[in-house]
Design a protein around this motif. Structure first.
Motif, PDB file in Angstrom:
ATOM      1  N   ALA A 141      -7.945   6.835  -8.745  1.00 13.64           N
ATOM      2  CA  ALA A 141      -8.128   7.607  -7.515  1.00 13.64           C
ATOM      3  C   ALA A 141      -6.804   7.831  -6.787  1.00 13.64           C
ATOM      4  N   THR A 142      -6.630   9.030  -6.240  1.00  7.46           N
ATOM      5  CA  THR A 142      -5.416   9.356  -5.499  1.00  7.46           C
ATOM      6  C   THR A 142      -5.743   9.623  -4.031  1.00  7.46           C
ATOM      7  N   ALA A 143      -4.708   9.467  -3.188  1.00  3.03           N
ATOM      8  CA  ALA A 143      -4.896   9.780  -1.764  1.00  3.03           C
ATOM      9  C   ALA A 143      -5.050  11.288  -1.584  1.00  3.03           C
ATOM     10  N   LEU A 155      -9.771   0.386   9.611  1.00  2.83           N
ATOM     11  CA  LEU A 155     -10.990  -0.392   9.363  1.00  2.83           C
ATOM     12  C   LEU A 155     -12.135   0.578   9.131  1.00  2.83           C
ATOM     13  N   ARG A 156     -13.073   0.149   8.300  1.00  2.00           N
ATOM     14  CA  ARG A 156     -14.275   0.974   8.123  1.00  2.00           C
ATOM     15  C   ARG A 156     -15.499   0.084   8.288  1.00  2.00           C
ATOM     16  N   PHE A 157     -16.606   0.706   8.629  1.00  2.00           N
ATOM     17  CA  PHE A 157     -17.866  -0.026   8.641  1.00  2.00           C
ATOM     18  C   PHE A 157     -18.714   0.438   7.473  1.00  2.00           C
ATOM     19  N   ILE A 187      -2.259  24.158  -4.286  1.00  2.00           N
ATOM     20  CA  ILE A 187      -2.403  22.754  -4.672  1.00  2.00           C
ATOM     21  C   ILE A 187      -1.670  21.897  -3.639  1.00  2.00           C
ATOM     22  N   VAL A 188      -2.210  20.746  -3.354  1.00  2.00           N
ATOM     23  CA  VAL A 188      -1.425  19.749  -2.619  1.00  2.00           C
ATOM     24  C   VAL A 188      -0.499  19.107  -3.650  1.00  2.00           C
ATOM     25  N   ALA A 189       0.806  19.259  -3.450  1.00  2.00           N
ATOM     26  CA  ALA A 189       1.769  18.700  -4.413  1.00  2.00           C
ATOM     27  C   ALA A 189       2.108  17.261  -4.071  1.00  2.00           C
ATOM     28  N   LYS A 245     -10.813  24.243 -10.572  1.00  2.00           N
ATOM     29  CA  LYS A 245     -10.666  22.985  -9.841  1.00  2.00           C
ATOM     30  C   LYS A 245      -9.455  22.224 -10.338  1.00  2.00           C
ATOM     31  N   VAL A 246      -8.780  21.573  -9.378  1.00  4.85           N
ATOM     32  CA  VAL A 246      -7.681  20.674  -9.712  1.00  4.85           C
ATOM     33  C   VAL A 246      -8.289  19.324 -10.081  1.00  4.85           C
ATOM     34  N   LEU A 247      -7.724  18.698 -11.111  1.00  2.43           N
ATOM     35  CA  LEU A 247      -8.147  17.356 -11.491  1.00  2.43           C
ATOM     36  C   LEU A 247      -7.000  16.386 -11.249  1.00  2.43           C
ATOM     37  N   ALA A 248      -7.197  15.454 -10.330  1.00  3.84           N
ATOM     38  CA  ALA A 248      -6.206  14.382 -10.139  1.00  3.84           C
ATOM     39  C   ALA A 248      -6.771  13.152 -10.829  1.00  3.84           C
ATOM     40  N   GLY A 249      -7.260  12.164 -10.070  1.00  6.62           N
ATOM     41  CA  GLY A 249      -7.846  10.978 -10.707  1.00  6.62           C
ATOM     42  C   GLY A 249      -9.222  11.264 -11.297  1.00  6.62           C
ATOM     43  N   GLY A 250      -9.882  12.271 -10.762  1.00  3.04           N
ATOM     44  CA  GLY A 250     -11.196  12.637 -11.304  1.00  3.04           C
ATOM     45  C   GLY A 250     -12.346  11.777 -10.807  1.00  3.04           C
ATOM     46  N   THR A 251     -12.076  10.864  -9.900  1.00  2.00           N
ATOM     47  CA  THR A 251     -13.161   9.945  -9.500  1.00  2.00           C
ATOM     48  C   THR A 251     -14.182  10.629  -8.594  1.00  2.00           C
ATOM     49  N   ASP A 252     -13.820  11.742  -8.022  1.00  2.00           N
ATOM     50  CA  ASP A 252     -14.834  12.587  -7.376  1.00  2.00           C
ATOM     51  C   ASP A 252     -15.256  13.710  -8.320  1.00  2.00           C
ATOM     52  N   LEU A 253     -14.259  14.350  -8.913  1.00  2.00           N
ATOM     53  CA  LEU A 253     -14.543  15.562  -9.690  1.00  2.00           C
ATOM     54  C   LEU A 253     -15.468  15.290 -10.874  1.00  2.00           C
ATOM     55  N   LEU A 254     -15.198  14.199 -11.606  1.00  2.00           N
ATOM     56  CA  LEU A 254     -16.020  13.935 -12.790  1.00  2.00           C
ATOM     57  C   LEU A 254     -17.451  13.599 -12.410  1.00  2.00           C
ATOM     58  N   GLY A 281      -6.358  13.386  -3.689  1.00  2.00           N
ATOM     59  CA  GLY A 281      -7.722  13.727  -4.121  1.00  2.00           C
ATOM     60  C   GLY A 281      -8.727  13.361  -3.041  1.00  2.00           C
ATOM     61  N   ASN A 282      -8.517  12.214  -2.430  1.00  2.00           N
ATOM     62  CA  ASN A 282      -9.377  11.771  -1.334  1.00  2.00           C
ATOM     63  C   ASN A 282      -9.352  12.806  -0.207  1.00  2.00           C
ATOM     64  N   LEU A 283      -8.148  13.318   0.073  1.00  2.00           N
ATOM     65  CA  LEU A 283      -7.970  14.319   1.121  1.00  2.00           C
ATOM     66  C   LEU A 283      -8.625  15.650   0.728  1.00  2.00           C
ATOM     67  N   ALA A 299     -13.984  10.082   3.889  1.00  2.00           N
ATOM     68  CA  ALA A 299     -12.867   9.660   3.035  1.00  2.00           C
ATOM     69  C   ALA A 299     -12.057   8.572   3.734  1.00  2.00           C
ATOM     70  N   ASP A 300     -11.824   7.477   3.047  1.00  2.00           N
ATOM     71  CA  ASP A 300     -11.214   6.329   3.709  1.00  2.00           C
ATOM     72  C   ASP A 300      -9.742   6.499   4.048  1.00  2.00           C
ATOM     73  N   SER A 301      -8.991   7.156   3.175  1.00  2.00           N
ATOM     74  CA  SER A 301      -7.547   7.186   3.440  1.00  2.00           C
ATOM     75  C   SER A 301      -7.185   8.195   4.527  1.00  2.00           C
TER      76      SER A 301
HETATM   77  C1  LIG Z   1     -17.334   4.147  -7.784  1.00  2.00           C
HETATM   78  C2  LIG Z   1     -16.656   4.971  -6.759  1.00  2.00           C
HETATM   79  C3  LIG Z   1     -16.335   4.409  -5.541  1.00  2.00           C
HETATM   80  C4  LIG Z   1     -15.694   5.170  -4.575  1.00  2.00           C
HETATM   81  N1  LIG Z   1     -15.387   4.564  -3.388  1.00  2.00           N
HETATM   82  C5  LIG Z   1     -14.773   5.291  -2.424  1.00  2.00           C
HETATM   83  C6  LIG Z   1     -14.425   4.691  -1.185  1.00  2.00           C
HETATM   84  O1  LIG Z   1     -14.671   3.510  -0.973  1.00  2.00           O
HETATM   85  N2  LIG Z   1     -13.838   5.461  -0.244  1.00  2.00           N
HETATM   86  C7  LIG Z   1     -13.545   6.772  -0.459  1.00  2.00           C
HETATM   87  O2  LIG Z   1     -12.999   7.409   0.429  1.00  2.00           O
HETATM   88  N3  LIG Z   1     -13.854   7.364  -1.635  1.00  2.00           N
HETATM   89  C8  LIG Z   1     -14.456   6.655  -2.621  1.00  2.00           C
HETATM   90  N4  LIG Z   1     -14.764   7.250  -3.803  1.00  2.00           N
HETATM   91  C9  LIG Z   1     -14.450   8.673  -3.989  1.00  2.00           C
HETATM   92  C10 LIG Z   1     -13.124   8.946  -4.713  1.00  2.00           C
HETATM   93  O3  LIG Z   1     -12.760   7.869  -5.522  1.00  2.00           O
HETATM   94  C11 LIG Z   1     -12.000   9.215  -3.734  1.00  2.00           C
HETATM   95  O4  LIG Z   1     -12.293  10.302  -2.919  1.00  2.00           O
HETATM   96  C12 LIG Z   1     -10.663   9.460  -4.475  1.00  2.00           C
HETATM   97  O5  LIG Z   1      -9.607   9.285  -3.580  1.00  2.00           O
HETATM   98  C13 LIG Z   1     -10.569  10.830  -5.100  1.00  2.00           C
HETATM   99  O6  LIG Z   1      -9.318  10.941  -5.746  1.00  2.00           O
HETATM  100  P1  LIG Z   1      -9.172  11.528  -7.204  1.00  2.00           P
HETATM  101  O7  LIG Z   1      -7.733  11.549  -7.498  1.00  2.00           O
HETATM  102  O8  LIG Z   1     -10.007  10.781  -8.162  1.00  2.00           O
HETATM  103  O9  LIG Z   1      -9.740  12.987  -6.953  1.00  2.00           O
HETATM  104  P2  LIG Z   1     -10.381  14.031  -7.968  1.00  2.00           P
HETATM  105  O10 LIG Z   1     -11.753  13.622  -8.323  1.00  2.00           O
HETATM  106  O11 LIG Z   1      -9.451  14.312  -9.064  1.00  2.00           O
HETATM  107  O12 LIG Z   1     -10.437  15.282  -7.012  1.00  2.00           O
HETATM  108  C14 LIG Z   1     -11.227  15.314  -5.846  1.00  2.00           C
HETATM  109  C15 LIG Z   1     -11.302  16.740  -5.293  1.00  2.00           C
HETATM  110  O13 LIG Z   1     -10.069  17.151  -4.785  1.00  2.00           O
HETATM  111  C16 LIG Z   1      -9.538  18.237  -5.520  1.00  2.00           C
HETATM  112  N5  LIG Z   1      -8.121  17.932  -5.731  1.00  2.00           N
HETATM  113  C17 LIG Z   1      -7.634  16.775  -6.272  1.00  2.00           C
HETATM  114  N6  LIG Z   1      -6.310  16.781  -6.219  1.00  2.00           N
HETATM  115  C18 LIG Z   1      -5.952  17.946  -5.640  1.00  2.00           C
HETATM  116  C19 LIG Z   1      -4.699  18.515  -5.321  1.00  2.00           C
HETATM  117  N7  LIG Z   1      -3.570  17.875  -5.563  1.00  2.00           N
HETATM  118  N8  LIG Z   1      -4.689  19.725  -4.744  1.00  2.00           N
HETATM  119  C20 LIG Z   1      -5.820  20.394  -4.458  1.00  2.00           C
HETATM  120  N9  LIG Z   1      -7.036  19.884  -4.742  1.00  2.00           N
HETATM  121  C21 LIG Z   1      -7.099  18.678  -5.335  1.00  2.00           C
HETATM  122  C22 LIG Z   1     -10.328  18.304  -6.791  1.00  2.00           C
HETATM  123  O14 LIG Z   1     -10.430  19.585  -7.309  1.00  2.00           O
HETATM  124  C23 LIG Z   1     -11.654  17.781  -6.331  1.00  2.00           C
HETATM  125  O15 LIG Z   1     -12.373  18.806  -5.696  1.00  2.00           O
HETATM  126  C24 LIG Z   1     -15.387   6.511  -4.800  1.00  2.00           C
HETATM  127  C25 LIG Z   1     -15.694   7.073  -6.038  1.00  2.00           C
HETATM  128  C26 LIG Z   1     -16.321   6.322  -7.017  1.00  2.00           C
HETATM  129  C27 LIG Z   1     -16.645   6.948  -8.326  1.00  2.00           C
END
Ligand SMILES: Cc1cc2nc3c(=O)[nH]c(=O)nc-3n(C[C@H](O)[C@H](O)[C@H](O)COP(=O)(O)OP(=O)(O)OC[C@H]3O[C@@H](n4cnc5c(N)ncnc54)[C@H](O)[C@@H]3O)c2cc1C
Lengths: 747, 288
Positions: free
Chosen positions: B105-107, B179-181, B161-163, B24-33, B109-111, B118-120
């Motif tokens: 959090a990164t866009a 906008l989101r609901f 990887i998404v660069a 797994k790729v780790l960017a911000g980790g807010t999903d992964l962790l 990673g969100n993707l 995913a909001d972005s």
């Molecule tokens: C408290 C909390 C609130 C949140 N609120 C929202 C919200 O309001 N809206 C929302 O959409 N999300 C929300 N999230 C989810 C998360 O924060 C987002 O999806 C965020 O954008 C993920 O980015 P990241 O960099 O942390 O991703 P990571 O956790 O690092 O990665 C997410 C996934 O993508 C993969 N990945 C990451 N980067 C790459 C890359 N460059 N290439 C290939 N694969 C990759 C990872 O392996 C993993 O599977 C929330 C999370 C938390 C913990």
């Protein structure tokens, strides 16, 4: 409120002041030690294996592979619970059946969390999946899967011959409802449903248990009642309660959910088997799946009134499920439902039902909020149909001193009318509403409790005072104890330190529940202080060489009772304490009581909200809560209780609720999808403290912890009705339901 | 579990491609962790991309912006040029989580997390953004709507990887919005999301539009009929009604714990309409 000053017999110096909370600094700096903050030498990590099935027979459990894993020191199952195998025991660790998704079936202790996690996967449980039921109405239907084969409905004649999911029927009433309805000009009849909600405390359950080979044991735990934990764990595991010392940690919220045991006996059983200390810390998902939600309910409510708004009869049928074990609290609902009103003819029938859900735990006024949702919504509808102001209608029927409640007692002085008047006089009540806004009013009642209590005051040589109480502080009660001790002794608030003593240091104390602590531990503290004062006077008498009867206590000093007693300079508490070695040793006061006279509690809430009619989004824009505190020992924390209960009730009304899938599994076991309100969801909640002194307490104190969650469901529902033009009768009144109701009304 | 933090994209790709278990790729980790801690996934290898310099930059390119895959939401929010050009994308990214989450959090990673909610993503799709994908086979550019394959699944191949993400140059008279609901006011997950990007000519007539809907299908939906309802109009009431209707029709939601299908369908229309109005006002501001 001003009136209190004139009606109370005494002028307080400390009580009634907004004093700084003694546990405040530690809590905001992170120094406070909660359940998870304890570690011990050689400690193991305990994890619990939970059933993925809502209902399944456990054919066998094979833990041999788990036990063979390096680092694993013990595995326990129901077979290790060698004491009483009652409902609490079976809820902590399943017997021959898993009764709900999340039910504990085994547990391991290992040297690391990873090893424990791996070991859980190696435990083989052979389940025979059985049909399940999670809805209260479905569970009562003929043909529903019977989940407890030995459950025979109590309280019905003739006694049923076959088991069913109905554990009991209760009936509360007075007068003749048939006659009452015949006298009515208007009868309003409605049905309501409420979903189960969780207490939502931020701190998951956590404990560290250490059982020594000599049979002595220590337990560190976050709980609302460590004496209860000791007694229950000792009984479940066949331990001697004197050998089990339980220490209550700081607690990160409980709201009733920490008035029973879950992982504590499991940690003790693991520790006993492994001969090492064991820590168990629940995850959030475990908290949701396996600990204390409240009951879900289904209620039919019928109220009859005369044209001029006098209630002639009120009737309700309440069906509550509280999980797979009896005791859903429907009887409390039946006792509370019409109690705010002086009604001649009342009948409330309660059905206690079991389903494949976790065992209910108490949640702030357990059983009452859903009952009030039904009664107060029905009354609101009646006011609309009569064209009467909802507040006026309630004032007209309000219970007062001398009213006999349907559940038995005749009330002494109570504060419902005063609360209604406080709301009626508020600026909020007179402020016009904006577009798409609605306003709702509702009353609430809670019994309050006294119970077994025991406290000790120790006077230190430097003139400070140590107060030991046995009731865990979940809402700032140490501050109130300090205030009451200081008030009685006549010393500054800052000179008193209150601690929650462990189970080896005090006699038995009931748990912190029933809004009882400021009342009961307060009462006990005042009496212990009075005993200490008596002894301080005796010591002063010895120092002066006069009779103890000739000494009085005033403003923190011993003084000669009158000119005949002799002429001596007053002695301060500190001076008497400093000399205590010469007058008989340490000075202390103690009191124990099974406190009665808790004094019932009433509250009235007023809610303004705004609706987005296109999305169903609801925003509470203004909220006022009035409540009778008897005497507010510390107004800050009384307001905190009123605001906290209101916030929880608003969450329950609008967005919180357990969601079960068709498979009987809980779908939203986390704070993302179990939506408690966040700070930005709520306006500042205005708290109006009303003080009608409770004759059962020396200072007039009544418990204030629970009543505040009773009115919000109906206050919000009534406001929604006002804004939308249609009434929602099922919680959570979430946006999809709001839109659906609007769409249905448009057709 | 092995943790690696390489300093080049090539090294990251080599590590990911060389791992036989789950990587797994780790960017911000807010999903992964969160997924790791809950035991949802148990990767054999985690490759942290935050030490790779080019993932940490926002660079102007052909009048648009290239956003490195490890750029946090907070960094995007502080970039004045990006914010001025793509306010809808930036506001969508900034909706993610709280201040603390924004720092990580990164866009991208969100993707790549590929959540339908995913909001972005709807904002990026509406904006016509592309993702640069690097892998063992080299580098390619993909429209963002082609990255997610389904809930939690991407179309990325082994070792890819998404660069970076690329937002094109903002055209004259163009505006975007998202906008989101959510049932709460914050810290929640979208029950419906709507991203709109449109261009107005000198007369205020819409010449181009993209409408994307989130959380109403297994992937973010590019609602072409909804966009078509706007093109050629001045976004009058009739056009907005048609947009709302088309957006509701494009939604393919399910009943779940977060909302009923019927609710989501209706709210998708409401949000599309409200978002289009904001995008229109921004476009007018841009034209002026
Ligand atoms: C408290 C909390 C609130 C949140 N609120 C929202 C919200 O309001 N809206 C929302 O959409 N999300 C929300 N999230 C989810 C998360 O924060 C987002 O999806 C965020 O954008 C993920 O980015 P990241 O960099 O942390 O991703 P990571 O956790 O690092 O990665 C997410 C996934 O993508 C993969 N990945 C990451 N980067 C790459 C890359 N460059 N290439 C290939 N694969 C990759 C990872 O392996 C993993 O599977 C929330 C999370 C938390 C913990």
């Amino acid at each position: 409120m001003d009136q209190s000053q004139t009606t109370l017999p005494r002028r307080f110096k400390v009580v009634g002041q907004r004093k700084r909370r003694p546990d405040g600094i530690d809590k905001v700096t992170g120094r406070a030690r909660f359940g998870a903050d304890m570690t011990m030498p050689g400690m193991l990590w305990g994890l619990v294996l939970r059933s993925p099935h809502a209902h399944a027979r456990i054919r066998s459990i094979d833990s041999s592979k788990a036990e063979a894993l390096p680092g694993v020191k013990a595995v326990v199952t129901g077979a290790d619970f060698n004491g009483e195998r009652n409902d609490v025991s079976i809820n902590c660790m399943a017997g021959d059946k898993a009764l709900y998704d999340g039910h504990a079936v085994a547990a391991v202790a290992a040297t690391s969390r990873q090893a424990a996690r791996q070991a859980l996967k190696l435990i083989e449980v052979d389940y025979e999946v059985l049909p399940h039921v999670t809805d209260v109405d479905a569970a009562m239907k003929p043909g529903a899967p019977v989940i407890r084969e030995d459950l025979i409905t109590a309280g019905v004649e003739p006694v049923p011959t076959k088991p069913s999911n109905v554990a009991a029927r209760h009936e509360i009433g007075k007068g003749d409802v048939e006659k009452g309805f015949a006298e009515a000009d208007l009868i309003v009849e409605q049905s309501f449903r409420t979903e189960a909600t969780h207490q939502g405390y931020i701190e998951p359950h956590a404990c560290v248990a250490s059982v020594s080979p000599d049979g002595s044991a220590e337990l560190w735990v976050c709980t609302q009642g460590h004496f209860m934990v000791r007694n229950v764990c000792a009984a479940l595991l066949g331990l001697d309660s004197a050998q089990l010392r339980v220490t209550a940690s700081e607690i990160g919220g409980g709201f009733g959910g920490k008035t029973t045991v879950f992982v504590e006996p499991v940690a003790l059983a693991l520790s006993r088997k492994a001969n090492r200390p064991v820590k168990i810390q629940m995850t959030r998902s475990e908290v949701f799946r396996a600990t204390g939600p409240t009951a879900s309910s289904s209620i039919d409510c019928k109220i009859g009134l005369t044209k001029d708004g006098r209630i002639t009869a009120a009737q309700a049928e309440l069906r509550y499920q509280g999980g797979a074990f009896k005791g859903a609290g429907a009887d409390f609902g039946a006792m509370a439902i019409f109690t705010p009103y002086d009604i001649e003819n009342v009948k409330a029938v309660a059905w206690d039902v079991v389903t494949n859900r976790p065992k209910l735990a108490a949640y702030r006024a357990p059983g009452a909020p859903m009952a009030a949702f039904a009664a107060e919504s029905t009354l609101d509808e009646a006011a609309r149909r009569l064209g009467m102001d909802p507040l006026e209608l309630r004032l007209k029927n309000a219970a007062r001193e001398g009213t006999k409640a349907a559940y038995g007692p005749t009330f002494p002085r109570i504060g419902l009318a005063s609360c209604l008047e406080a709301i009626g006089n508020s600026a909020h009540y007179r402020t016009p509403l904006g577009p798409n806004q609605g306003r709702g009013l509702a009353c609430g009642f809670w019994f309050n409790f006294g119970g077994e209590t025991c406290t000790t005051i120790n006077v230190n040589k430097d003139g400070t005072v140590g107060l030991s109480v046995g009731t865990p502080d979940i809402g700032g009660s140490r501050a109130s104890m300090c205030a009451m001790a200081a008030e009685e002794l006549g010393i500054p608030y800052e000179k008193v330190r209150t601690v929650i003593a462990d189970t080896a240091s005090l006699g038995y104390n009931d748990v912190t529940d029933g809004s009882r602590v400021t009342f009961s531990s307060g009462l006990c503290t005042i009496q212990a202080a009075r005993q200490a004062i008596q002894r301080l006077c005796q010591r002063a008498a010895l120092m002066w060489g006069i009779d103890a009867e000739a000494v009085v206590w005033e403003d923190g000093h011993a003084k000669p009772a009158g000119p005949n007693a002799g002429k001596f300079e007053p002695l301060s508490l500190a001076e008497i304490a400093a000399a205590s070695a010469n007058t008989g040793g340490p000075i202390a006061g103690h009191h124990e009581v099974n406190a009665e006279g808790a004094g019932v509690s009433f509250g009235v809430h007023l809610c303004d909200l705004e609706v987005d009619r296109e999305t169903g989004s609801v925003r509470v824009v203004r909220y006022t809560a009035a409540q009778d505190a008897g005497k507010a020992v510390n107004p800050d924390y009384v307001e905190g209780q009123m605001q906290g209960g209101s916030a929880q009730g608003i969450g329950w009304a609008l967005n919180e609720g357990y969601v079960y899938g068709d498979d009987g599994r809980l779908q939203n076991a986390g704070f993302l999808d179990y939506r408690i309100p966040v700070a930005s969801d709520l306006p500042m909640i205005d708290a109006l403290i009303v003080e009608e002194p409770n004759p059962g307490h020396p200072y007039g104190v009544r418990g204030v912890g629970e009543t505040s969650i009773v009115p919000p469901l109906a206050a919000v529902g009534n406001a929604l009705r006002d804004a939308l033009g249609v009434r929602l009768t099922e919680t959570p009144m979430a946006p999809p339901r709001v839109l659906a109701a609007l769409a249905a009304a448009a057709e | 579990m092995r943790y690696e933090a390489p300093e080049t994209l090539d090294a990251a790709v080599a590590l990911l491609a060389g791992e036989s278990g789950l990587a797994k790729v780790l960017a911000g980790g807010t999903d992964l962790l969160v997924q790791l801690r809950s035991g949802m996934i148990e990767p054999a290898l985690v490759v942290d991309i935050k030490r790779i310099a080019e993932t940490r930059r926002i660079q102007e390119e052909s009048g648009g912006f290239r956003i490195g895959a490890a750029v946090s939401g907070a960094e995007m929010g502080e970039h004045a040029g990006l914010k001025a050009a793509w306010p809808g994308v930036v506001e969508a990214v900034e909706l993610i989580g709280s201040t603390q989450v924004q720092g990580r959090a990164t866009a991208a990673g969100n993707l790549c997390n590929a959540s339908p909610a995913a909001d972005s993503v709807p904002a990026l799709v509406a904006a016509g953004a592309t993702a640069r994908i690097v892998g063992p086979g080299g580098s390619r550019e993909l429209p963002v709507e082609a990255v997610a394959a389904g809930p939690g699944r991407t179309s990325l191949g082994r070792g890819e990887i998404v660069a970076s993400l690329f937002l094109p140059a903002r055209g004259a008279g163009q505006g975007d919005a998202y906008l989101r609901f959510i049932p709460r006011t914050e810290m929640d997950i979208a029950v419906v999301g709507a991203g709109v990007c449109l261009t107005l000519d000198g007369d205020g007539r819409c010449t181009r539009a993209r409408v994307a809907l989130g959380a109403v299908g297994p992937r973010v939906i590019l609602a072409e009929a909804a966009a078509a309802a706007l093109v050629g109009t001045t976004l009058d009431e009739a056009a907005l009604d048609a947009l709302a209707e088309a957006a509701s029709a494009a939604a393919t939601p399910i009943d779940d714990k977060r909302g009923t299908a019927d609710f989501r369908r209706r709210v998708a229309g409401v949000l599309a309409r409200r978002t289009a109005v904001i995008a229109r006002d921004r476009a007018k501001g841009a034209a002026a």
